[in-house]
Design a protein around this motif. Structure first.
Motif, PDB file in Angstrom:
ATOM      1  N   PHE A   1      11.636 -19.677  21.234  1.00  0.00           N
ATOM      2  CA  PHE A   1      10.982 -19.189  20.021  1.00  0.00           C
ATOM      3  C   PHE A   1       9.487 -18.895  20.223  1.00  0.00           C
ATOM      4  CE2 PHE A   1      14.875 -20.688  18.066  1.00  0.00           C
ATOM      5  CZ  PHE A   1      15.162 -19.598  17.269  1.00  0.00           C
TER       6      PHE A   1
ATOM      7  N   TYR B   1      11.012 -27.818   7.979  1.00  0.00           N
ATOM      8  CA  TYR B   1      10.694 -26.447   7.574  1.00  0.00           C
ATOM      9  C   TYR B   1       9.482 -26.435   6.638  1.00  0.00           C
ATOM     10  CZ  TYR B   1      10.829 -21.810   5.735  1.00  0.00           C
ATOM     11  OH  TYR B   1      10.447 -20.539   5.378  1.00  0.00           O
ATOM     12  N   ILE B   2       9.468 -27.349   5.663  1.00  0.00           N
ATOM     13  CA  ILE B   2       8.320 -27.419   4.747  1.00  0.00           C
ATOM     14  C   ILE B   2       7.048 -27.752   5.532  1.00  0.00           C
ATOM     15  CG2 ILE B   2       7.331 -28.712   2.804  1.00  0.00           C
ATOM     16  CD1 ILE B   2      10.152 -28.927   1.685  1.00  0.00           C
TER      17      ILE B   2
ATOM     18  N   ARG C   1      11.060 -14.229  16.204  1.00  0.00           N
ATOM     19  CA  ARG C   1      10.304 -15.481  16.382  1.00  0.00           C
ATOM     20  C   ARG C   1       8.885 -15.424  15.819  1.00  0.00           C
ATOM     21  NH1 ARG C   1      10.765 -12.878  21.156  1.00  0.00           N
ATOM     22  NH2 ARG C   1       8.912 -12.603  22.460  1.00  0.00           N
TER      23      ARG C   1
ATOM     24  N   PHE D   1      17.628 -16.935   6.927  1.00  0.00           N
ATOM     25  CA  PHE D   1      16.580 -17.939   7.117  1.00  0.00           C
ATOM     26  C   PHE D   1      15.437 -17.614   6.179  1.00  0.00           C
ATOM     27  CE2 PHE D   1      13.008 -20.012   9.085  1.00  0.00           C
ATOM     28  CZ  PHE D   1      13.534 -21.173   9.593  1.00  0.00           C
TER      29      PHE D   1
ATOM     30  N   ALA E   1       1.108 -23.314   8.873  1.00  0.00           N
ATOM     31  CA  ALA E   1       0.976 -21.894   9.223  1.00  0.00           C
ATOM     32  C   ALA E   1       1.875 -21.512  10.386  1.00  0.00           C
ATOM     33  CB  ALA E   1      -0.476 -21.549   9.531  1.00  0.00           C
ATOM     34  N   ASP E   2       3.143 -21.901  10.297  1.00  0.00           N
ATOM     35  CA  ASP E   2       4.128 -21.634  11.347  1.00  0.00           C
ATOM     36  C   ASP E   2       5.372 -21.057  10.654  1.00  0.00           C
ATOM     37  OD1 ASP E   2       6.229 -21.993  13.239  1.00  0.00           O
ATOM     38  OD2 ASP E   2       5.058 -23.538  14.236  1.00  0.00           O
ATOM     39  N   PRO E   3       5.985 -19.995  11.188  1.00  0.00           N
ATOM     40  CA  PRO E   3       7.164 -19.439  10.515  1.00  0.00           C
ATOM     41  C   PRO E   3       8.324 -20.431  10.399  1.00  0.00           C
ATOM     42  CG  PRO E   3       6.400 -17.957  12.236  1.00  0.00           C
ATOM     43  CD  PRO E   3       5.612 -19.207  12.373  1.00  0.00           C
ATOM     44  N   GLY E   4       8.421 -21.408  11.311  1.00  0.00           N
ATOM     45  CA  GLY E   4       9.379 -22.497  11.132  1.00  0.00           C
ATOM     46  C   GLY E   4      10.724 -22.360  11.820  1.00  0.00           C
ATOM     47  N   TYR E   5      10.892 -21.338  12.657  1.00  0.00           N
ATOM     48  CA  TYR E   5      12.203 -21.160  13.305  1.00  0.00           C
ATOM     49  C   TYR E   5      12.487 -22.282  14.303  1.00  0.00           C
ATOM     50  CZ  TYR E   5      11.681 -16.474  11.417  1.00  0.00           C
ATOM     51  OH  TYR E   5      11.496 -15.428  10.570  1.00  0.00           O
TER      52      TYR E   5
ATOM     53  N   ILE F   1      18.782 -23.100   4.559  1.00  0.00           N
ATOM     54  CA  ILE F   1      18.083 -24.366   4.871  1.00  0.00           C
ATOM     55  C   ILE F   1      17.732 -25.098   3.580  1.00  0.00           C
ATOM     56  CG2 ILE F   1      16.078 -25.400   6.061  1.00  0.00           C
ATOM     57  CD1 ILE F   1      17.971 -23.923   7.944  1.00  0.00           C
TER      58      ILE F   1
ATOM     59  N   TRP G   1       7.413 -13.282   9.580  1.00  0.00           N
ATOM     60  CA  TRP G   1       7.198 -14.108   8.388  1.00  0.00           C
ATOM     61  C   TRP G   1       8.094 -13.655   7.235  1.00  0.00           C
ATOM     62  CZ3 TRP G   1       4.239 -18.455   8.023  1.00  0.00           C
ATOM     63  CH2 TRP G   1       3.390 -18.718   9.106  1.00  0.00           C
TER      64      TRP G   1
ATOM     65  N   THR H   1      13.008 -25.974  12.628  1.00  0.00           N
ATOM     66  CA  THR H   1      14.219 -26.104  11.817  1.00  0.00           C
ATOM     67  C   THR H   1      15.471 -26.023  12.679  1.00  0.00           C
ATOM     68  OG1 THR H   1      12.956 -24.917  10.158  1.00  0.00           O
ATOM     69  CG2 THR H   1      15.273 -25.241   9.708  1.00  0.00           C
TER      70      THR H   1
ATOM     71  N   PHE I   1      15.202 -29.651   6.616  1.00  0.00           N
ATOM     72  CA  PHE I   1      14.548 -29.119   5.415  1.00  0.00           C
ATOM     73  C   PHE I   1      13.072 -29.555   5.362  1.00  0.00           C
ATOM     74  CE2 PHE I   1      13.865 -29.980   0.729  1.00  0.00           C
ATOM     75  CZ  PHE I   1      13.640 -28.654   0.387  1.00  0.00           C
ATOM     76  N   MET I   2      12.834 -30.837   5.647  1.00  0.00           N
ATOM     77  CA  MET I   2      11.463 -31.361   5.617  1.00  0.00           C
ATOM     78  C   MET I   2      10.610 -30.745   6.731  1.00  0.00           C
ATOM     79  SD  MET I   2      11.234 -33.336   3.086  1.00  0.00           S
ATOM     80  CE  MET I   2      12.239 -34.237   1.939  1.00  0.00           C
TER      81      MET I   2
ATOM     82  N   ARG J   1       5.758 -24.675   7.363  1.00  0.00           N
ATOM     83  CA  ARG J   1       5.069 -23.703   6.517  1.00  0.00           C
ATOM     84  C   ARG J   1       3.679 -24.208   6.132  1.00  0.00           C
ATOM     85  NH1 ARG J   1       7.615 -18.624   5.864  1.00  0.00           N
ATOM     86  NH2 ARG J   1       5.846 -18.335   4.492  1.00  0.00           N
TER      87      ARG J   1
ATOM     88  N   PRO K   1       0.013 -17.467   5.727  1.00  0.00           N
ATOM     89  CA  PRO K   1      -1.365 -17.824   6.078  1.00  0.00           C
ATOM     90  C   PRO K   1      -2.221 -16.582   6.227  1.00  0.00           C
ATOM     91  CG  PRO K   1       0.079 -18.107   7.950  1.00  0.00           C
ATOM     92  CD  PRO K   1       0.955 -17.793   6.791  1.00  0.00           C
TER      93      PRO K   1
END
Lengths: 166, 105
Positions: free
Chosen positions: A25, A92-93, B39, B48, A99-103, B52, B42, A106, A89-90, A96, B98
């Protein structure tokens, strides 16, 4: 299963899980935030690899697959299969908020939940994965930054995720 | 509230929540996957993070043994629909992108 052997095998599985997912990623490709850039440059100045440095900076600055793997193991230990889903889930929150897309985080948490669930049929216990992940993250962040960054840089090169920044 | 639900049924409820949340997100005209390279994207999409949210919130309810009617299916359906609506309409307000532009130090 013998506890020591179980912990060693769980460390190896966790290490491969989080390093492959984080590299895939794109963690070694670019620093997500300014802090990751500073860590990457610092590791490079100490004789390390810049791609590996960005990887280490990124996992330090936001909950990526490393944190996802650890939190999912803890979630499964506390609440079973559902704990792993709550952890994803946590995470992922958390991603975000950082400042990270979270792929990476998660998906790392979800794969860990599936791995722990599958390995429980082979005699692995949940606690083995918690300890295993702590050992795995220590080998990357806690022993020697220049050597570990070179190894991470090599893996990034193999997966075509090397940074193009100088 | 029912307490003797089998694990197979719980797994089935999660699959219902995942599928329905994706369907709701697609009906609300969210893209199926984020644009490439995924990747660094946003873009919120049906795949996705909508499922989730659905499985995470459903897991919180199930972990405190709250299943409600029909062995938890109704809860799974409601949470899946609400997840799709949340991602479509409220997501950007709760989790704004962001600011990657210039900033004053």
């Amino acid at each position: 299963m013998n506890e020591i052997i179980g912990v060693i095998l769980a460390s190896i599985i966790s290490w491969i899980n989080f390093v492959v997912i984080d590299t895939y990623f794109g963690l070694p490709e670019a620093p997500g935030v300014k802090g990751a850039n500073i860590v990457g440059d610092s590791i490079k100045n100490r004789g390390g690899n810049l791609s590996g440095g960005f990887f280490q900076g990124n996992i330090l600055c936001s909950p990526d697959a490393s944190a996802g793997t650890l939190l999912a193991s803890m979630g499964v230990m506390v609440l079973g299969f559902q704990g792993g889903l709550i952890a994803a889930f946590m995470v992922y929150i958390g991603n975000r908020l950082c400042a990270d897309p979270g792929y990476a985080g998660t998906i790392g948490a979800l794969t860990t939940t599936v791995i722990i669930f599958s390995c429980s049929f082979l005699g692995f216990t949940h606690i083995m994965f918690v300890i295993g992940m702590v050992i795995a993250i220590t080998t990357i962040q806690g022993l020697n930054h220049s050597y570990s960054s070179k190894l991470l840089g090599l893996i990034a090169k193999k997966l075509n995720r090397e940074t193009k920044l100088e | 509230m029912v307490s003797n639900i089998t694990e197979t049924f719980i797994l089935l409820n999660y699959l219902i929540a995942i599928t329905l949340s994706i369907v709701v997100a697609l009906l609300l005209k969210l893209p199926f996957v984020p644009e490439k390279p995924i990747r660094f994207s946003w873009t919120k999409s049906a795949l996705f993070p909508t499922p989730i949210f659905a499985i995470g919130i459903l897991a919180i309810f199930y972990s405190v043994n709250f299943y409600w009617f029909y062995d938890g299916i109704i809860l799974a359906v409601i949470i899946a629909i609400l997840s799709g609506l949340f991602v479509k309409y409220l997501f950007d307000y709760v989790f704004p992108k962001p600011n990657t532009g210039e900033y004053n130090e």
